[in-house]
Design a protein around this motif. Structure first.
Motif, short mmCIF file in Angstrom:
data_model
loop_
_atom_site.label_atom_id
_atom_site.label_comp_id
_atom_site.label_asym_id
_atom_site.label_seq_id
_atom_site.Cartn_x
_atom_site.Cartn_y
_atom_site.Cartn_z
N PRO A 212 0.83 -1.21 0.00
CA PRO A 212 0.00 0.00 0.00
C PRO A 212 0.86 1.26 0.00
CG PRO A 212 -0.38 -1.42 1.94
CD PRO A 212 0.92 -1.81 1.33
N ASN A 213 0.19 2.38 -0.14
CA ASN A 213 0.80 3.67 0.17
C ASN A 213 0.35 4.05 1.57
OD1 ASN A 213 1.40 6.45 0.48
ND2 ASN A 213 1.40 6.75 -1.73
N GLY A 214 1.29 4.06 2.51
CA GLY A 214 0.96 4.29 3.92
C GLY A 214 0.78 5.74 4.29
N ARG A 215 0.87 6.63 3.31
CA ARG A 215 0.68 8.06 3.55
C ARG A 215 -0.73 8.41 3.07
NH1 ARG A 215 4.28 9.19 0.68
NH2 ARG A 215 6.08 9.35 2.06
N ALA A 216 -1.70 8.31 3.94
CA ALA A 216 -3.11 8.42 3.56
C ALA A 216 -3.57 9.87 3.55
CB ALA A 216 -3.98 7.58 4.49
N MET A 217 -3.36 10.54 2.41
CA MET A 217 -3.78 11.92 2.22
C MET A 217 -4.00 12.13 0.72
SD MET A 217 -0.08 13.71 3.02
CE MET A 217 -0.74 15.38 3.03
N ASP B 166 6.72 17.10 7.23
CA ASP B 166 5.63 18.05 7.44
C ASP B 166 4.57 17.38 8.32
OD1 ASP B 166 2.72 18.91 6.41
OD2 ASP B 166 4.09 20.61 6.18
N PRO B 167 4.05 18.10 9.32
CA PRO B 167 3.10 17.47 10.26
C PRO B 167 1.91 16.80 9.57
CG PRO B 167 3.82 19.58 11.13
CD PRO B 167 4.40 19.47 9.75
N ASP B 168 1.40 17.40 8.51
CA ASP B 168 0.26 16.81 7.80
C ASP B 168 0.64 15.48 7.18
OD1 ASP B 168 -1.39 18.87 8.49
OD2 ASP B 168 -1.21 19.94 6.58
N LYS B 169 1.87 15.40 6.67
CA LYS B 169 2.31 14.16 6.04
C LYS B 169 2.57 13.07 7.08
CE LYS B 169 4.18 16.49 2.00
NZ LYS B 169 5.35 16.82 1.19
N VAL B 170 3.14 13.46 8.20
CA VAL B 170 3.35 12.49 9.28
C VAL B 170 2.01 12.00 9.81
CG1 VAL B 170 4.31 12.16 11.58
CG2 VAL B 170 5.62 13.43 9.87
N LYS B 171 1.06 12.93 9.97
CA LYS B 171 -0.28 12.56 10.44
C LYS B 171 -0.94 11.57 9.49
CE LYS B 171 -4.07 12.99 12.94
NZ LYS B 171 -4.15 12.42 14.31
N MET C 241 9.26 3.58 9.04
CA MET C 241 7.95 4.14 9.37
C MET C 241 6.87 3.08 9.24
SD MET C 241 6.06 6.83 10.20
CE MET C 241 6.68 8.45 9.73
N GLY C 242 6.97 2.24 8.20
CA GLY C 242 6.02 1.15 8.02
C GLY C 242 6.14 0.07 9.08
N GLY C 243 7.32 -0.08 9.66
CA GLY C 243 7.48 -1.00 10.78
C GLY C 243 6.74 -0.51 12.01
N GLY C 244 6.84 0.80 12.26
CA GLY C 244 6.07 1.38 13.36
C GLY C 244 4.58 1.26 13.12
N GLN C 245 4.15 1.53 11.88
CA GLN C 245 2.74 1.37 11.55
C GLN C 245 2.27 -0.06 11.78
OE1 GLN C 245 3.10 2.96 7.46
NE2 GLN C 245 1.29 4.18 7.91
N SER C 246 3.09 -1.03 11.40
CA SER C 246 2.70 -2.43 11.53
C SER C 246 2.48 -2.81 12.99
CB SER C 246 3.76 -3.34 10.90
OG SER C 246 3.86 -3.09 9.51
N LEU C 247 3.35 -2.33 13.87
CA LEU C 247 3.17 -2.60 15.30
C LEU C 247 1.96 -1.84 15.83
CD1 LEU C 247 6.89 -2.40 16.50
CD2 LEU C 247 5.51 -4.47 16.23
N ASN C 248 1.85 -0.56 15.47
CA ASN C 248 0.75 0.25 15.99
C ASN C 248 -0.61 -0.29 15.56
OD1 ASN C 248 2.77 1.92 16.99
ND2 ASN C 248 2.48 3.53 15.46
N ILE C 249 -0.71 -0.63 14.29
CA ILE C 249 -1.99 -1.09 13.75
C ILE C 249 -2.24 -2.56 14.09
CG2 ILE C 249 -3.32 -1.48 11.65
CD1 ILE C 249 -1.73 0.87 10.39
N GLY C 250 -1.24 -3.39 13.86
CA GLY C 250 -1.42 -4.82 14.07
C GLY C 250 -1.74 -5.18 15.51
#
Length: 257
Positions: free
Chosen positions: A94-99, A110-115, A152-161
């Motif tokens: 996927p594209n993990g930058r959902a904007m 940029d805060p919006d991109k990190v968010k 960043m995707g590793g952090g997402q995987s832990l946070n979401i999973g």
């Protein structure tokens, strides 16, 4: 230390069956427009079979093409299938930058991109997973769904999973970045996590400046006796490490032994 992948694991081989990798678009109600993902289907993919799914996420400087451009993952996976080492699965990038403008351009911090990396949780659960499950012949149970990623995707995987153990039984974090929540937030109920997880993989290069994040998580998991694979490997925050992670991690997925 786990052994490194053998020489040639990532080289194109002649005379083997190959999977297919393609770009798809799906409607994201979370973001409000159509979004892209790349999807790998394994050699011999057929609609009359049923497959598990790995969602494989990129880093802060990437998008849905990052794994494809830097790691040639379809070659690694094709070679493993040829050796009979993988369970049947499709892999979604996927594209993990959902904007709305999800390209990796300008100030990546940029805060919006990190968010937007946080917003991806909802895009994944509410939009992308339903799209994949409507278009491909895949199992929809938690034990047939994995999430993993680098940096960043590793952090997402832990946070979401770990937040959604009702949706994911297999979780992998390769060199997770500072977006990783604290261990106490990730695993507030160690007994529940231990009971529900099929695999929790955590890895990092021994020369990676972000290694303290993995060390902290590993220490907490060990203290609370949450079963996990801790793979400290030689290398920094770079592609040789993450390709090696994919080689080893993928072989553990969707197997009971």
């Amino acid at each position: 230390m786990r052994e490194k992948a053998p020489a040639g694991y990532d080289r194109h081989r002649e005379h083997i069956a190959r999977g297919k990798i393609e770009t798809v678009e799906y409607a994201s109600e979370t973001v409000g427009n159509d979004r892209k993902a790349m999807i790998y289907t394994p050699p011999g993919y057929a609609e009359d079979n049923v497959y598990s799914v790995l969602y494989l996420l990129h880093g802060i400087g990437g998008d849905e093409t990052e794994w494809y451009r830097h790691a040639d993952p379809q070659t690694i996976l094709d070679n493993l299938y040829a050796e009979g080492k993988l369970a049947p699965m499709i892999v979604v990038f996927p594209n993990g930058r959902a904007m709305p403008n999800d390209r990796a351009e300008g100030d990546l911090f940029d805060p919006d991109k990190v968010k937007a990396f946080e917003t991806f949780e909802y895009d994944l659960l509410d939009d992308l997973i339903p799209f994949v499950e409507s278009r491909y012949s895949v199992s929809t149970g938690r034990e047939n769904r994995a999430i993993a990623g680098l940096s960043m995707g590793g952090g997402q995987s832990l946070n979401i999973g770990l937040k959604h153990l009702d949706r994911f039984a297999w979780i992998g974090a390769f060199s997770p970045a500072p977006n990783t929540k604290s261990p106490e937030q990730l695993v507030p109920d160690p007994e529940e996590a231990s009971a529900l997880l099929k695999l929790l993989w955590l890895s990092c290069g021994d020369e990676d400046n972000l290694k303290p994040i993995s060390d902290r998580t590993h220490a907490y998991l060990s203290e609370h006796r949450v079963p996990h694979v801790w793979y400290e490997e030689s290398g920094g925050h770079d592609w040789p490490v993450w390709k090696n992670d994919l080689y080893h991690f993928s072989q553990l997925l969707f197997k009971d032994n």
